[in-house]
Design an enzyme around this catalytic site. Structure first.
Site, PDB file in Angstrom:
ATOM      1  N   TRP A 228      40.498  16.228 -18.745  1.00 21.86           N
ATOM      2  CA  TRP A 228      40.200  15.026 -18.284  1.00 21.86           C
ATOM      3  C   TRP A 228      38.840  14.963 -17.479  1.00 21.86           C
ATOM      4  O   TRP A 228      38.276  13.904 -17.048  1.00 21.86           O
ATOM      5  CB  TRP A 228      41.355  14.446 -17.158  1.00 21.86           C
ATOM      6  CG  TRP A 228      42.685  14.388 -17.599  1.00 21.86           C
ATOM      7  CD1 TRP A 228      42.883  14.196 -18.788  1.00 21.86           C
ATOM      8  CD2 TRP A 228      43.655  13.813 -16.638  1.00 21.86           C
ATOM      9  NE1 TRP A 228      44.315  13.806 -19.012  1.00 21.86           N
ATOM     10  CE2 TRP A 228      44.667  13.328 -17.467  1.00 21.86           C
ATOM     11  CE3 TRP A 228      43.994  13.167 -15.326  1.00 21.86           C
ATOM     12  CZ2 TRP A 228      46.114  12.952 -17.147  1.00 21.86           C
ATOM     13  CZ3 TRP A 228      45.105  12.796 -15.098  1.00 21.86           C
ATOM     14  CH2 TRP A 228      46.171  12.725 -15.954  1.00 21.86           C
ATOM     15  N   LYS A 229      38.137  15.975 -17.382  1.00 18.48           N
ATOM     16  CA  LYS A 229      36.875  16.252 -16.718  1.00 18.48           C
ATOM     17  C   LYS A 229      36.998  15.655 -15.209  1.00 18.48           C
ATOM     18  O   LYS A 229      37.905  15.536 -14.668  1.00 18.48           O
ATOM     19  CB  LYS A 229      35.855  15.845 -17.551  1.00 18.48           C
ATOM     20  CG  LYS A 229      36.073  16.179 -18.950  1.00 18.48           C
ATOM     21  CD  LYS A 229      34.672  16.273 -20.054  1.00 18.48           C
ATOM     22  CE  LYS A 229      35.035  16.961 -21.226  1.00 18.48           C
ATOM     23  NZ  LYS A 229      33.822  17.046 -22.051  1.00 18.48           N
TER      24      LYS A 229
ATOM     25  N   GLU B 175      34.549  24.846 -29.274  1.00 17.99           N
ATOM     26  CA  GLU B 175      33.786  23.861 -28.538  1.00 17.99           C
ATOM     27  C   GLU B 175      32.424  23.689 -29.039  1.00 17.99           C
ATOM     28  O   GLU B 175      31.484  24.130 -27.924  1.00 17.99           O
ATOM     29  CB  GLU B 175      34.256  23.296 -27.142  1.00 17.99           C
ATOM     30  CG  GLU B 175      35.529  23.323 -27.091  1.00 17.99           C
ATOM     31  CD  GLU B 175      35.841  22.141 -25.854  1.00 17.99           C
ATOM     32  OE1 GLU B 175      36.720  21.170 -26.082  1.00 17.99           O
ATOM     33  OE2 GLU B 175      35.465  22.354 -24.806  1.00 17.99           O
TER      34      GLU B 175
ATOM     35  N   SER C  35      34.762  15.858 -29.289  1.00 15.26           N
ATOM     36  CA  SER C  35      35.082  14.420 -29.867  1.00 15.26           C
ATOM     37  C   SER C  35      36.142  14.377 -30.880  1.00 15.26           C
ATOM     38  O   SER C  35      36.224  13.641 -31.780  1.00 15.26           O
ATOM     39  CB  SER C  35      33.641  13.986 -30.662  1.00 15.26           C
ATOM     40  OG  SER C  35      32.586  13.968 -29.960  1.00 15.26           O
TER      41      SER C  35
ATOM     42  N   GLY D  47      38.604  15.716 -24.867  1.00 14.40           N
ATOM     43  CA  GLY D  47      38.137  15.220 -23.657  1.00 14.40           C
ATOM     44  C   GLY D  47      38.431  13.645 -23.710  1.00 14.40           C
ATOM     45  O   GLY D  47      39.452  13.135 -23.202  1.00 14.40           O
ATOM     46  N   GLY D  48      37.319  12.888 -24.146  1.00 16.91           N
ATOM     47  CA  GLY D  48      37.281  11.401 -23.929  1.00 16.91           C
ATOM     48  C   GLY D  48      38.629  10.693 -24.180  1.00 16.91           C
ATOM     49  O   GLY D  48      39.056   9.949 -23.702  1.00 16.91           O
TER      50      GLY D  48
HETATM   51  P1  PGA Z   1      35.241  15.511 -25.944  1.00 18.98           P
HETATM   52  O1  PGA Z   1      35.245  16.716 -24.893  1.00 18.98           O
HETATM   53  O2  PGA Z   1      36.353  15.192 -26.567  1.00 18.98           O
HETATM   54  O3  PGA Z   1      35.082  13.970 -24.935  1.00 18.98           O
HETATM   55  O4  PGA Z   1      33.924  15.632 -26.712  1.00 18.98           O
HETATM   56  C1  PGA Z   1      35.875  17.914 -25.297  1.00 18.98           C
HETATM   57  C2  PGA Z   1      35.703  18.966 -24.145  1.00 18.98           C
HETATM   58  O5  PGA Z   1      34.724  19.017 -23.693  1.00 18.98           O
HETATM   59  O6  PGA Z   1      36.654  19.652 -23.918  1.00 18.98           O
END
Ligand code: PGA
Length: 249
Positions: A11-12, A167, A212, A233-234
């Protein structure tokens, strides 16, 4: 070799108690008996509440970072034992944002990996190259250096209780995904590095792809022989999208 896929939501620095409740409620409605292991990684202040909310469900909870020290005068830091104490099972270590924005080098990442395991947490070790590194042909060198730094300190056997995540930095939050072939190529290199030291372990290690990942590209990425799920992430901030990624695994 049957490796159960893992889909982890990072979720950051997003969310609020109200948003988390909505997200978790929707996730729990859609996540009955998934084939994949499912993990969410909220910011520190929400961990205990999210652990309570997912209790009795297949969803596990991880943190996004931890301190390399076990306790003491480290103002602002959070120890692995504390994460374990509030019910976390996993912790992300060496995320590229930590490496780039908070000056975490390979040596510190290795110490955090050890601290996670010492606390009984499963580290999700992230490795990945920048665009500049990829363009000058340094991808293999960078990702293997990042992996070797942890193997040197923790030993290869530590990977029996760890997840690895590839990543590529250029694919994180950019909407640019590595092609399935690009992901597979790097995943195979990472697995080969472990396999050359311990063939059984190499066959068992689960390597997640991140950068992504979304519902529309997850299936073809996860179909690659060495891609065992995703670090998302997103797309993990929207229940329906995340559930579709889980279903693709
Ligand atoms: P993202 O991030 O899916 O938004 O690109 C992935 C992550 O940083 O773990």
């Amino acid at each position: 070799m049957d490796r159960r896929p893992v889909v982890a939501g990072n979720w950051k620095m997003h969310g609020s108690r109200a948003e988390n409740t909505r997200l978790i409620d929707s996730l729990l409605e859609g996540v009955e008996a998934p084939r994949a292991e499912v993990l969410v990684c909220p910011p520190f202040p929400y961990l205990a509440e999210v652990v309570r909310a997912v209790k009795g469900s297949p969803v596990q909870v991880g943190a996004q970072s931890l301190c390399a020290e076990s306790q003491g005068a480290f103002t602002g830091e959070v120890a692995g034992a504390m994460l374990r104490d509030v019910g976390c099972s996993h912790v992300i270590v060496g995320h590229s944002e930590r490496r780039a924005l908070y000056a975490e080098d390979d040596a510190l990442v290795a110490r955090k990996f050890l601290a996670a395991q010492a606390a009984g947490l499963v580290p999700v070790l992230c490795v990945g190259e920048t665009l500049e590194e990829r363009e000058r042909g340094a991808t293999a060198e960078v990702i293997l250096r990042q992996l070797d730094a942890v193997i040197a300190v923790a030993g290869v056997q530590a990977f029996a209780r760890s997840l690895l995540a590839y990543e590529p930095v250029w694919a994180i939050g950019t909407g640019k995904t590595a092609s399935p072939a690009q992901a597979q190529e790097v995943h195979a290199m990472l697995r080969a590095r472990i396999t050359e030291k311990d063939a059984i372990l190499g066959g068992q290690l689960r390597i997640l792809y991140g950068g992504s990942v979304k519902a529309s590209n997850a299936a073809e990425l996860f179909a690659q022989p060495d891609v065992d799920g995703g670090l998302v992430g997103g797309a993990s901030l929207q229940a329906e999208e995340f559930l579709r990624v889980v279903a693709a695994a």
